[in-house]
Design a protein around this motif. Sequence first.
Motif: not given
Length: 117
Positions: A20-25, A70-73, A77-85
Amino acid sequence: QVQLVESGGGLVQAGGSLRLSCAASGFISAINAMGWYRQAPGKQRELVATITITSGRSTWYADSVKGRFTISRDHAANTVYLQMNSLKPEDTAVYYCAAKRVAYDYWGQGTQVTVSS
Protein backbone atom coordinates in the motif's frame (compact mmCIF):
# COMPACT_ATOMS: atom_id res chain seq x y z
CA GLN A 1 -4.14 21.57 4.68
CA VAL A 2 -2.89 18.02 4.27
CA GLN A 3 -4.27 15.58 1.74
CA LEU A 4 -3.58 11.84 1.89
CA VAL A 5 -4.34 9.45 -0.93
CA GLU A 6 -4.00 5.69 -0.49
CA SER A 7 -3.48 3.21 -3.28
CA GLY A 8 -2.38 -0.38 -3.79
CA GLY A 9 -5.31 -2.30 -2.38
CA GLY A 10 -6.83 -5.24 -4.15
CA LEU A 11 -7.84 -8.88 -4.01
CA VAL A 12 -5.22 -11.49 -3.13
CA GLN A 13 -5.20 -15.08 -2.01
CA ALA A 14 -4.11 -16.07 1.48
CA GLY A 15 -0.34 -16.09 1.70
CA GLY A 16 0.02 -13.39 -0.90
CA SER A 17 1.41 -9.87 -0.65
CA LEU A 18 0.33 -6.31 -1.28
CA ARG A 19 2.10 -2.98 -0.96
CA LEU A 20 0.00 0.00 0.00
CA SER A 21 1.11 3.55 -0.73
CA CYS A 22 0.07 6.82 0.86
CA ALA A 23 0.94 10.02 -0.96
CA ALA A 24 0.80 13.21 1.09
CA SER A 25 0.38 16.69 -0.30
CA GLY A 26 -0.26 20.17 0.98
CA PHE A 27 1.11 21.62 4.20
CA ILE A 28 2.99 18.72 5.76
CA SER A 29 5.72 20.51 7.71
CA ALA A 30 3.95 19.99 11.04
CA ILE A 31 3.44 16.25 10.58
CA ASN A 32 5.59 14.24 12.98
CA ALA A 33 4.31 10.70 12.41
CA MET A 34 2.39 8.64 9.89
CA GLY A 35 0.32 5.55 10.44
CA TRP A 36 -1.87 2.94 8.88
CA TYR A 37 -5.26 1.99 10.27
CA ARG A 38 -7.69 -0.64 9.09
CA GLN A 39 -11.39 -1.19 9.54
CA ALA A 40 -13.18 -4.44 8.84
CA PRO A 41 -16.96 -4.55 8.31
CA GLY A 42 -18.80 -4.20 11.61
CA LYS A 43 -15.62 -3.50 13.55
CA GLN A 44 -13.88 -0.44 14.93
CA ARG A 45 -10.97 1.13 13.13
CA GLU A 46 -7.70 -0.18 14.57
CA LEU A 47 -4.13 1.05 14.37
CA VAL A 48 -1.87 -1.30 12.41
CA ALA A 49 1.51 0.42 12.14
CA THR A 50 3.19 3.78 12.71
CA ILE A 51 6.43 5.45 11.74
CA THR A 52 7.97 8.64 13.11
CA ILE A 53 9.25 11.42 10.90
CA THR A 54 12.76 11.27 12.34
CA SER A 55 16.11 10.04 11.14
CA GLY A 56 15.71 7.03 13.40
CA ARG A 57 12.57 5.89 11.57
CA SER A 58 11.01 4.51 14.75
CA THR A 59 8.22 2.06 13.98
CA TRP A 60 5.41 0.34 15.85
CA TYR A 61 3.24 -2.61 14.85
CA ALA A 62 0.11 -4.20 16.16
CA ASP A 63 0.71 -7.70 17.50
CA SER A 64 -1.52 -9.16 14.81
CA VAL A 65 0.77 -8.01 12.01
CA LYS A 66 4.25 -8.20 13.55
CA GLY A 67 6.64 -10.13 11.34
CA ARG A 68 4.33 -9.83 8.34
CA PHE A 69 3.84 -6.10 7.73
CA THR A 70 6.48 -3.42 7.29
CA ILE A 71 5.89 0.32 7.32
CA SER A 72 8.38 2.59 5.58
CA ARG A 73 8.61 6.07 4.16
CA ASP A 74 10.21 8.04 1.36
CA HIS A 75 10.53 11.49 2.88
CA ALA A 76 11.56 13.21 -0.34
CA ALA A 77 8.49 11.84 -2.09
CA ASN A 78 6.16 12.49 0.89
CA THR A 79 5.06 8.89 0.67
CA VAL A 80 4.51 6.17 3.26
CA TYR A 81 4.23 2.49 2.42
CA LEU A 82 2.82 -0.59 4.06
CA GLN A 83 4.30 -3.83 2.76
CA MET A 84 1.97 -6.67 3.67
CA ASN A 85 3.24 -10.24 3.37
CA SER A 86 1.75 -13.60 4.31
CA LEU A 87 -1.71 -12.11 4.16
CA LYS A 88 -4.54 -13.83 5.97
CA PRO A 89 -8.31 -13.61 5.43
CA GLU A 90 -8.56 -11.77 8.75
CA ASP A 91 -6.48 -8.96 7.23
CA THR A 92 -9.43 -8.10 5.00
CA ALA A 93 -10.38 -4.49 5.67
CA VAL A 94 -10.32 -0.98 4.35
CA TYR A 95 -6.86 0.39 5.06
CA TYR A 96 -6.45 4.08 5.87
CA CYS A 97 -3.39 6.26 5.91
CA ALA A 98 -3.24 8.89 8.66
CA ALA A 99 -0.90 11.74 9.56
CA LYS A 100 -0.22 12.88 13.12
CA ARG A 101 0.19 16.47 14.21
CA VAL A 102 -1.31 16.47 17.71
CA ALA A 103 -3.21 13.24 17.25
CA TYR A 104 -3.85 11.55 13.91
CA ASP A 105 -5.50 14.62 12.45
CA TYR A 106 -5.53 13.87 8.74
CA TRP A 107 -6.97 10.85 6.99
CA GLY A 108 -7.08 9.39 3.54
CA GLN A 109 -10.12 7.93 1.83
CA GLY A 110 -9.01 4.34 2.32
CA THR A 111 -8.14 1.44 0.05
CA GLN A 112 -9.82 -1.97 0.13
CA VAL A 113 -7.75 -5.06 0.86
CA THR A 114 -9.50 -8.39 0.42
CA VAL A 115 -7.76 -11.67 1.21
CA SER A 116 -9.47 -14.82 0.00
CA SER A 117 -8.97 -18.24 1.56
